[in-house]
Motif scaffolding. Structure first.
Motif, PDB file in Angstrom:
ATOM      1  N   VAL A 255       0.854  -1.183   0.000  1.00 35.73           N
ATOM      2  CA  VAL A 255       0.000   0.000   0.000  1.00 35.73           C
ATOM      3  C   VAL A 255       0.892   1.236   0.000  1.00 35.73           C
ATOM      4  N   SER A 256       0.810   2.040  -1.043  1.00 36.28           N
ATOM      5  CA  SER A 256       1.630   3.254  -1.127  1.00 36.28           C
ATOM      6  C   SER A 256       1.328   4.181   0.038  1.00 36.28           C
ATOM      7  N   ASN A 257       2.392   4.677   0.653  1.00 31.10           N
ATOM      8  CA  ASN A 257       2.293   5.577   1.810  1.00 31.10           C
ATOM      9  C   ASN A 257       1.621   4.910   3.008  1.00 31.10           C
ATOM     10  N   GLY A 258       1.713   3.584   3.062  1.00 27.40           N
ATOM     11  CA  GLY A 258       1.153   2.841   4.188  1.00 27.40           C
ATOM     12  C   GLY A 258       2.057   1.691   4.567  1.00 27.40           C
ATOM     13  N   ASP A 259       1.881   1.206   5.779  1.00 20.95           N
ATOM     14  CA  ASP A 259       2.697   0.103   6.278  1.00 20.95           C
ATOM     15  C   ASP A 259       1.807  -0.922   6.967  1.00 20.95           C
ATOM     16  N   ILE A 260       2.308  -2.153   7.047  1.00 14.10           N
ATOM     17  CA  ILE A 260       1.644  -3.205   7.813  1.00 14.10           C
ATOM     18  C   ILE A 260       2.089  -3.082   9.264  1.00 14.10           C
ATOM     19  N   LYS A 265      -1.827 -13.779  12.662  1.00 12.59           N
ATOM     20  CA  LYS A 265      -1.765 -14.842  11.660  1.00 12.59           C
ATOM     21  C   LYS A 265      -2.985 -14.886  10.760  1.00 12.59           C
ATOM     22  N   MET A 266      -4.088 -14.223  11.175  1.00  9.48           N
ATOM     23  CA  MET A 266      -5.330 -14.309  10.410  1.00  9.48           C
ATOM     24  C   MET A 266      -5.622 -13.074   9.562  1.00  9.48           C
ATOM     25  N   PHE A 267      -4.887 -11.969   9.743  1.00  9.53           N
ATOM     26  CA  PHE A 267      -5.142 -10.789   8.928  1.00  9.53           C
ATOM     27  C   PHE A 267      -3.936  -9.866   8.936  1.00  9.53           C
ATOM     28  N   LEU A 268      -3.873  -8.971   7.935  1.00  9.35           N
ATOM     29  CA  LEU A 268      -2.875  -7.914   7.876  1.00  9.35           C
ATOM     30  C   LEU A 268      -3.552  -6.611   8.271  1.00  9.35           C
ATOM     31  N   LYS A 269      -2.915  -5.831   9.101  1.00 16.60           N
ATOM     32  CA  LYS A 269      -3.473  -4.558   9.533  1.00 16.60           C
ATOM     33  C   LYS A 269      -2.618  -3.433   8.973  1.00 16.60           C
ATOM     34  N   TYR A 270      -3.265  -2.514   8.258  1.00 15.04           N
ATOM     35  CA  TYR A 270      -2.543  -1.431   7.593  1.00 15.04           C
ATOM     36  C   TYR A 270      -2.754  -0.094   8.301  1.00 15.04           C
ATOM     37  N   GLN A 271      -1.693   0.718   8.261  1.00 15.00           N
ATOM     38  CA  GLN A 271      -1.755   2.063   8.839  1.00 15.00           C
ATOM     39  C   GLN A 271      -1.076   3.018   7.879  1.00 15.00           C
ATOM     40  N   CYS A 272      -1.713   4.164   7.645  1.00 16.85           N
ATOM     41  CA  CYS A 272      -1.161   5.141   6.703  1.00 16.85           C
ATOM     42  C   CYS A 272      -0.146   6.040   7.383  1.00 16.85           C
ATOM     43  N   ALA A 273       0.751   6.578   6.573  1.00 23.85           N
ATOM     44  CA  ALA A 273       1.761   7.502   7.087  1.00 23.85           C
ATOM     45  C   ALA A 273       1.111   8.830   7.465  1.00 23.85           C
ATOM     46  N   ALA A 274       1.879   9.655   8.152  1.00 24.18           N
ATOM     47  CA  ALA A 274       1.379  10.978   8.538  1.00 24.18           C
ATOM     48  C   ALA A 274       0.988  11.766   7.290  1.00 24.18           C
ATOM     49  N   TRP A 275      -0.066  12.548   7.388  1.00 24.09           N
ATOM     50  CA  TRP A 275      -0.594  13.376   6.312  1.00 24.09           C
ATOM     51  C   TRP A 275      -1.350  12.555   5.274  1.00 24.09           C
ATOM     52  N   TYR A 276      -1.623  11.282   5.604  1.00 21.65           N
ATOM     53  CA  TYR A 276      -2.427  10.446   4.727  1.00 21.65           C
ATOM     54  C   TYR A 276      -3.525   9.793   5.555  1.00 21.65           C
ATOM     55  N   LYS A 277      -4.665   9.514   4.922  1.00 15.67           N
ATOM     56  CA  LYS A 277      -5.745   8.824   5.620  1.00 15.67           C
ATOM     57  C   LYS A 277      -6.124   7.557   4.857  1.00 15.67           C
ATOM     58  N   LYS A 299      -4.839   7.936   1.133  1.00 12.47           N
ATOM     59  CA  LYS A 299      -5.119   9.156   0.374  1.00 12.47           C
ATOM     60  C   LYS A 299      -4.486  10.362   1.070  1.00 12.47           C
ATOM     61  N   ALA A 300      -3.852  11.204   0.279  1.00 13.99           N
ATOM     62  CA  ALA A 300      -3.186  12.383   0.831  1.00 13.99           C
ATOM     63  C   ALA A 300      -4.202  13.327   1.457  1.00 13.99           C
ATOM     64  N   THR A 301      -3.832  13.894   2.594  1.00 14.41           N
ATOM     65  CA  THR A 301      -4.679  14.881   3.266  1.00 14.41           C
ATOM     66  C   THR A 301      -4.016  16.254   3.215  1.00 14.41           C
ATOM     67  N   PHE A 302      -3.332  16.524   2.102  1.00 12.22           N
ATOM     68  CA  PHE A 302      -2.653  17.806   1.944  1.00 12.22           C
ATOM     69  C   PHE A 302      -2.536  18.121   0.454  1.00 12.22           C
ATOM     70  N   CYS A 303      -2.177  19.352   0.172  1.00 11.65           N
ATOM     71  CA  CYS A 303      -1.897  19.776  -1.196  1.00 11.65           C
ATOM     72  C   CYS A 303      -0.434  20.193  -1.285  1.00 11.65           C
ATOM     73  N   SER A 304       0.192  19.787  -2.350  1.00 15.77           N
ATOM     74  CA  SER A 304       1.573  20.174  -2.612  1.00 15.77           C
ATOM     75  C   SER A 304       1.575  21.271  -3.669  1.00 15.77           C
ATOM     76  N   VAL A 305       2.022  22.463  -3.291  1.00 17.68           N
ATOM     77  CA  VAL A 305       1.991  23.621  -4.199  1.00 17.68           C
ATOM     78  C   VAL A 305       3.412  23.950  -4.640  1.00 17.68           C
ATOM     79  N   ASP A 306       3.700  23.723  -5.907  1.00 12.68           N
ATOM     80  CA  ASP A 306       5.010  24.064  -6.469  1.00 12.68           C
ATOM     81  C   ASP A 306       4.934  25.500  -6.992  1.00 12.68           C
ATOM     82  N   THR A 307       5.519  26.418  -6.255  1.00 12.64           N
ATOM     83  CA  THR A 307       5.399  27.843  -6.618  1.00 12.64           C
ATOM     84  C   THR A 307       6.045  28.157  -7.964  1.00 12.64           C
TER      85      THR A 307
END
Length: 366
Positions: A255-260, A265-277, A299-307
């Motif tokens: 999972v991009s921007n996420g970790d297990i 033994k019965m399931f994988l539990k995922y958690q997103c990185a900071a600034w992602y939900k 999903k990103a919870t921010f906007c990246s603005v390239d000035t």
């Protein structure tokens, strides 16, 4: 009534029994001697107190009762006080009441200043925000833990037609991995011809048990029905499959921007990185056909603005604005050399919206 059953002559010859009967008629009880109270005082102060008498007590300066409040009441109950009055240091703490949790009780009945206690939640509950320690600070408990229902617990088992739960007292919550057994009523059986099966609490849900079906016979006919043997089922492209241990599905989904996180033994539990939900299920299961269940995305919870890509903005590199918030980015002041001008940059669901360039005071209202 005692005279009726024991006989008048017998009672007269045994005064002790007569006294007992007298007490039964009048509802009398034994009186209490005045309790010993160090560093405190009794109100009213007497040598003895009658049955059901109330006695108040207070403590000297710097001390307090070992119960709630700055004064306390005890009651004489047939020769014994409802509790032993004690005056303790006013910086000490009295025991806590933790719903759905417990901790090691102090043999003294209270806790010294700066003393900490560890709260262990009952099965099916967990410490809110993983805070499990309370500290006595100047007579008051700080950071009192709360035991709340765990997301992995289950409620009461689902109703299974023609079956009852066996060897299990009723309870509202069941901890993860709890197993309960059920038995079919007479004339019914599960797959394989037996009458018993079990279901398990897994990740907050009960697995699906085998159905109790009517046995073949001259009256109701039919045959024993099939089931899932206490395992959760799902309909996949290749038919019905059940959940098995994750090791049976090979390489784990990425999972991009996420970790297990965690290890089950019965399931994988995922958690997103900071600034992602996380969007989608928190847990991913392995099916017996070798396929994984639905995988979440982060999903990103921010906007990246390239000035550099906005000619009106002063080039300051990439700027991050949290979703739902508005940032202030400086404009290239070609026509406004006397004052600085800014653009209100708002991030909404990952999309950037820029206002026109306005003065430093009115930029939010452009």
């Amino acid at each position: 009534m005692c005279l009726r059953y024991l006989g008048f002559a017998f009672l007269v010859s045994i005064p002790g029994l007569l006294h007992v009967c007298h007490g039964i008629f009048l509802g009398a009880g034994h009186s209490c001697d005045a309790p010993i109270l160090d560093d405190g005082y009794l109100v009213p102060k007497k040598t003895t107190y009658s049955h059901e008498a109330n006695l108040m007590y207070g403590c000297d300066n710097g001390r307090k009762p070992a119960v709630e409040g700055w004064w306390a009441t005890i009651i004489c109950q047939n020769g014994t006080w409802s509790h032993t009055p004690q005056c303790i240091d006013e910086q000490a703490c009295i025991p806590l009441d933790i719903p759905n949790g417990k901790y090691k009780k102090s043999p003294k009945g209270w806790y010294d200043n700066k003393q900490s206690i560890y709260i262990k939640c009952d099965k099916g509950y967990e410490s809110k925000n993983r805070d499990a320690t309370a500290i006595c600070s100047n007579g008051t408990w700080t950071s009192v833990p709360v035991c709340e229902k765990s997301i992995e617990t289950c409620g009461e088992p689902p109703k299974i037609p023609h079956a009852v739960i066996i060897h299990q007292e009723y309870q509202e919550l069941f901890a993860a991995d709890s197993e309960v057994q059920y038995e079919c009523e007479d004339g019914y059986s599960v797959e394989g011809g037996g009458t018993k099966d079990s279901i398990t609490c897994m990740s907050g849900n009960w697995t699906e048990g085998s159905t109790c079906r009517a046995r073949p016979g001259p009256v109701n006919g039919g045959s024993a029905g099939g089931g899932t043997g206490g395992r959760p089922t799902t309909s996949t492209g290749s038919g019905t499959s059940h959940i098995v241990e994750v090791k049976n599905c090979g390489q784990r989904p990425v999972v991009s921007n996420g970790d297990i996180v965690g290890d089950n033994k019965m399931f994988l539990k995922y958690q997103c990185a900071a600034w992602y939900k996380r969007v989608g299920p928190e847990r991913v299961m392995c099916y017996s056909n070798g396929m994984w269940s639905e995988v979440p995305i982060c999903k990103a919870t921010f906007c990246s603005v390239d000035t550099d890509t906005y000619p009106a903005l002063l080039s300051v590199g990439v700027q991050i604005i949290k979703d739902g918030e508005t940032g202030k980015l400086r404009c290239v002041d070609q026509d406004h050399w006397l004052t600085d001008h800014y653009s209100a940059v708002r991030c909404t669901n990952g999309k950037v919206n820029l206002s026109r360039c306005c003065g430093a005071i009115e930029w939010l209202f452009c």
